[in-house]
Write a protein that holds these residues in place. Structure first.
Motif, mmCIF file in Angstrom:
data_model
loop_
_atom_site.group_PDB
_atom_site.id
_atom_site.type_symbol
_atom_site.label_atom_id
_atom_site.label_comp_id
_atom_site.label_asym_id
_atom_site.label_seq_id
_atom_site.Cartn_x
_atom_site.Cartn_y
_atom_site.Cartn_z
ATOM 1 N N UNK A 132 0.930 -1.162 0.005
ATOM 2 C CA UNK A 132 -0.029 -0.082 0.227
ATOM 3 C C UNK A 132 0.864 1.404 0.218
ATOM 4 N N UNK A 133 2.250 1.095 -0.147
ATOM 5 C CA UNK A 133 3.076 2.448 -0.315
ATOM 6 C C UNK A 133 4.275 2.201 -0.917
ATOM 7 N N UNK A 134 4.798 2.955 -1.792
ATOM 8 C CA UNK A 134 5.991 3.143 -2.368
ATOM 9 C C UNK A 134 7.138 3.502 -1.583
ATOM 10 N N UNK A 135 8.350 3.014 -1.905
ATOM 11 C CA UNK A 135 9.465 3.517 -1.251
ATOM 12 C C UNK A 135 9.565 4.833 -2.073
ATOM 13 N N UNK A 136 10.443 5.906 -1.262
ATOM 14 C CA UNK A 136 10.697 7.056 -1.599
ATOM 15 C C UNK A 136 11.354 7.091 -3.064
ATOM 16 N N UNK A 137 12.574 6.085 -2.897
ATOM 17 C CA UNK A 137 13.514 6.287 -4.116
ATOM 18 C C UNK A 137 12.801 5.681 -5.406
ATOM 19 N N UNK A 138 11.917 4.811 -5.332
ATOM 20 C CA UNK A 138 11.079 4.377 -6.689
ATOM 21 C C UNK A 138 10.096 5.589 -6.963
ATOM 22 N N UNK A 139 9.359 6.403 -6.130
ATOM 23 C CA UNK A 139 8.817 7.500 -6.452
ATOM 24 C C UNK A 139 9.619 8.462 -7.481
ATOM 25 N N UNK A 140 10.567 8.699 -6.573
ATOM 26 C CA UNK A 140 11.596 9.946 -7.300
ATOM 27 C C UNK A 140 12.197 9.223 -8.633
ATOM 28 N N UNK A 141 12.418 7.753 -8.642
ATOM 29 C CA UNK A 141 13.033 7.481 -9.870
ATOM 30 C C UNK A 141 11.826 7.101 -11.065
ATOM 31 N N UNK A 142 10.662 7.112 -10.711
ATOM 32 C CA UNK A 142 9.524 7.031 -11.541
ATOM 33 C C UNK A 142 9.100 8.398 -12.075
ATOM 34 N N UNK A 143 9.182 9.511 -11.354
ATOM 35 C CA UNK A 143 9.127 10.877 -11.682
ATOM 36 C C UNK A 143 10.116 11.293 -12.717
ATOM 37 N N UNK A 144 11.469 11.093 -12.347
ATOM 38 C CA UNK A 144 12.522 11.206 -13.033
ATOM 39 C C UNK A 144 12.647 10.634 -14.620
ATOM 40 N N UNK A 145 12.014 9.518 -14.461
ATOM 41 C CA UNK A 145 11.833 8.963 -16.096
ATOM 42 C C UNK A 145 10.731 9.619 -16.824
ATOM 43 N N UNK A 146 9.918 10.181 -16.031
ATOM 44 C CA UNK A 146 8.943 11.300 -16.931
ATOM 45 C C UNK A 146 9.245 12.644 -17.022
ATOM 46 N N UNK A 147 10.261 13.065 -16.517
ATOM 47 C CA UNK A 147 10.893 14.322 -16.641
ATOM 48 C C UNK A 147 10.120 15.173 -15.737
ATOM 49 N N UNK A 148 9.514 14.608 -14.454
ATOM 50 C CA UNK A 148 8.820 15.406 -13.618
ATOM 51 C C UNK A 148 9.535 15.557 -12.567
ATOM 52 N N UNK A 149 8.932 16.531 -11.415
ATOM 53 C CA UNK A 149 9.342 16.635 -10.108
ATOM 54 C C UNK A 149 8.626 15.953 -9.067
ATOM 55 N N UNK A 150 9.020 15.445 -8.111
ATOM 56 C CA UNK A 150 8.333 14.761 -7.040
ATOM 57 C C UNK A 150 8.668 15.609 -5.651
ATOM 58 N N UNK A 151 7.782 16.428 -5.326
ATOM 59 C CA UNK A 151 7.942 17.337 -3.999
ATOM 60 C C UNK A 151 7.452 16.775 -2.625
ATOM 61 N N UNK A 152 6.896 15.540 -2.765
ATOM 62 C CA UNK A 152 6.356 15.161 -1.679
ATOM 63 C C UNK A 152 5.286 15.611 -0.856
ATOM 64 N N UNK A 153 4.591 16.183 -1.815
ATOM 65 C CA UNK A 153 3.130 16.581 -1.674
ATOM 66 C C UNK A 153 2.601 16.675 -2.933
#
Length: 678
Positions: free
Chosen positions: A420-441
């Motif tokens: 039910x929850x992704x790891x922070x590293x996976x969230x950042x890696x997924x956003x970086x692959x889409x050339x987007x920013x993940x701000x935690x909110x």
């Protein structure tokens, strides 16, 4: 190691001699070392008797009792139970013996220890053997307490029991919906003396409605219906209830709470004055605290004050809402129902009660929303009781397990979904692959990804929120020009918000804001009026004929005033007005002279006008601005004309022929003035 076959007296003395050291170290090891194997039930009873005797004889000593020692003994008993050296009920029995021998204040302090360890009492080791002892201990405490004087302590005990026992515990459910018929409200059945009533009437003249004995009787008679709601299903009591309730609500409706804040403040000040708390006396201006009363007095003379109390009114109105919800809700053990006419009356009454609650300060509307939410939740609990109070369990994971069992590959994505929850590293890696920013909110992430380049997005035309000078000042120009019938005090120049924004805009878009002026500025409206007139000259399409006429009238009036005051003011003032007796013909160069000077200046060629502009006091950025104006008008002569125009505006009468000839002489450009000043 001692043998488990020791006699009762030996075990008793051994445990009591070991307990003082255990209490100091808060460790049960010295007692557990007495026995080398499991002990039978009879030996456990010996240990229990020794511990309880030590607590009652050695620790409990009236007001000198050390509560920390009782807490330490209880923790030691818990360890003994877990090591199977004592019966599971020993900790609760030690606490029960202590509560029986301590004062109310000491009991209240010790009960904090019981509340903080509710998780221990709910363990499987203690719950089943101790639940009866815990309930008996709490009931014994409640019998000693006064519900009016120890209201908070009683509430803490009830809340502890609610946390200790599960929801489905039958002893606390009132399954057959019985009412506490012993809660009888007594009030005065004798009417006041007529003379006293006349005196009170004189005192209350002009103070609202009259709270007579009839209303007093009807008001407190309603408590019998709140105590025993089923009687409302009978014909005669129902008629009495509707009449009494209608009269009371009408009295509440007529008795407005206009002075609630002042009265509550005065009452709070009196309460703080009489309080023994030193902090309350040192801070008399602190906010008043709400007071809770478990039972109100029923004296007739207090009814006027009670009607003026917002909390008192809310209690009564909430009682009416609780009763009406009981009469209309579906309850398992309620056989009677209301007729259509009765249901209509209940609906209208509830609407009236909610409107009165909304009018009752403070925060009446928010209070109504909270009450409606609570009543709605009460209906859910009523349905739960109608279904036999089933056990409340958390959501099961059977659905997720069935879905996951159909999959053969347990890749990382499915495992993360199960958690039910992704790891922070996976969230950042997924956003970086889409050339987007993940701000935690979520909201910050959405805003940060509106554009790929945020710095470039800030330069977009739609991000320029500064209006043009014409757009912002056009309404003020029309008001000064006489096109509107706006009163003087309602004009935009007198609006502080308009003035503040206007100064910001002038500083951003207009060169007039930073130019030096010799005339003093009295107020902001006068300054804005001057600046708006200057802007209107640069925007001739916006300057009305009325404004021109007004300026001409102002000049004529000023000329007349100067003529009337000639010879009256002292030398310094006359010099400020007309330049003094030595300079009677001093005046600023006019527009025709400006154009002629500019024409002669352009004939010299080159950037001669820039050298003259520096001599006249203009800065480099101002000269660049004039040059841009030249490009707009298409000829170099336009920049020179604009330079002379600004010089006259800035310097006023100092921009005259003599000062210009002096400046041209220094630059050896006097031929510019040939044929101009004739």
């Amino acid at each position: 190691m001692a043998d488990t076959t020791l006699s009762f007296n030996h075990i008793f003395s051994k445990v009591q001699s070991t307990l003082p050291g255990c209490i100091k170290s808060e460790n049960a090891s010295p007692i557990t070392d007495i026995f080398n194997s499991k002990i039978p039930e009879t030996t456990k009873h010996c240990v229990e008797v020794a511990v309880r005797n030590y607590v009652t004889k050695k620790i409990i000593n009236g007001e000198k009792t050390k509560l920390d020692a009782i807490r330490a003994v209880t923790l030691i008993c818990i360890e003994l139970v877990r090591n199977e050296l004592s019966l599971p009920t020993l900790p609760v029995q030690v606490l029960g013996d202590s509560f029986d021998a301590l004062t109310i204040d000491q009991c209240e302090e010790l009960f904090t220890f019981v509340e903080s360890n509710v998780s221990i009492w709910k363990e499987d080791t203690f719950f089943s053997p101790c639940k009866t002892s815990v309930l008996r201990m709490c009931n014994d405490l409640l019998r000693r307490l006064s519900r009016s004087q120890n209201t908070v302590f009683c509430g803490r005990i009830l809340l502890f029991l609610a946390r200790f026992f599960p929801f489905s515990e039958r002893s606390g459910l009132n399954l057959i919906s019985e009412f506490n018929l012993e809660n009888v409200t007594t009030f005065t059945n004798v009417e006041q003396d007529p003379e006293e009533m006349e005196e009170e009437t004189k005192e209350k003249e002009g103070g609202g409605i009259s709270l007579d004995y009839t209303l007093y009787t009807k008001f407190w008679s309603l408590q019998d219906f709140f105590r025993n709601p089923p009687q409302c299903f009978q014909k005669a009591p129902w008629k009495m209830f509707t009449v009494y309730c209608g009269d009371v609500l009408e009295a509440f409706k007529s008795f407005k709470l206009d002075n609630v804040q002042s009265r509550s403040t005065t009452a709070a000040q009196i309460s703080r004055t009489l309080s023994t708390d030193p902090t309350a006396q040192e801070n008399p201006k602190s906010e008043p605290q709400d007071q809770y009363f478990a039972k109100y007095l029923t004296n007739q003379k207090l009814l006027d004050l009670q009607f003026s109390d917002a909390n008192f009114r809310r209690y009564v109105l909430l009682q009416i809402l609780t009763l009406t919800q009981y009469l209309t809700s579906d309850i398992r053990f309620k056989t009677e129902t209301l007729s259509e006419d009765q249901l209509t009356w209940v609906k209208k009454t509830e609407e009236l009660v909610f409107s009165l609650l909304a009018e009752t300060p403070p925060d009446g509307v928010a209070f109504v929303g909270t009450v409606k939410h609570i009543l709605k939740r009460e209906l859910m609990w009523s349905d739960w009781k109608n279904n036999g109070c089933p056990d409340i369990k958390g959501p099961s994971d059977d659905t997720d397990k069935n879905q996951n069992s159909k999959k053969d590959d347990w890749d990382s994505k499915s495992a993360m979904k199960k958690r039910g929850k992704k790891r922070l590293g996976e969230i950042v890696r997924e956003a970086d692959s889409k050339k987007k920013f993940s701000m935690g909110n979520a909201e910050m992430t959405r805003l940060w990804n509106l554009h790929q380049n945020n710095l470039e997005a800030c330069k977009l035309p739609e991000r320029d929120f500064v209006p043009a000078l014409e757009t912002y000042f056009n309404p003020a120009i029309e008001q000064l020009g006489g096109k509107s019938d706006t009163k003087e005090q309602d004009k935009l120049v007198n609006d502080s918000n308009f003035g503040w924004r206007g100064l910001r805009l002038l500083a951003n878009r207009s060169p007039h804001f930073f130019t030096h002026s010799a005339s003093p500025i009295a107020t902001l409206p006068e300054y804005l009026t001057t600046m708006i007139k200057k802007l209107a000259k640069e925007l001739p399409s916006q300057l009305s004929d009325d404004m021109k006429a007004e300026e001409e009238d102002d000049k004529e009036d000023e000329k007349v005033i100067l003529e009337q005051n000639d010879g009256v003011k002292d030398e310094e003032e006359s010099m400020e007005v007309d330049g003094g007796e030595d300079r009677p013909d001093v005046r600023a160069i006019n527009e025709e002279e400006q154009k002629a000077l500019a024409k002669n200046l352009v004939k010299l060629g080159g950037d001669k006008w820039k050298a003259l502009a520096k001599k006249l006091g203009f800065q480099d950025d101002e000269i660049e601005y004039m040059e841009s104006e030249k490009n707009k008008k298409g000829t170099p002569e336009g920049a020179a004309v604009y330079m002379f125009h600004l010089w006259v505006e800035n310097e006023g009468e100092e921009a005259n022929k003599d000062n210009l000839l002096y400046t041209l002489g220094g630059l050896k450009m006097t031929e510019i003035a040939d044929g101009v000043f004739t």
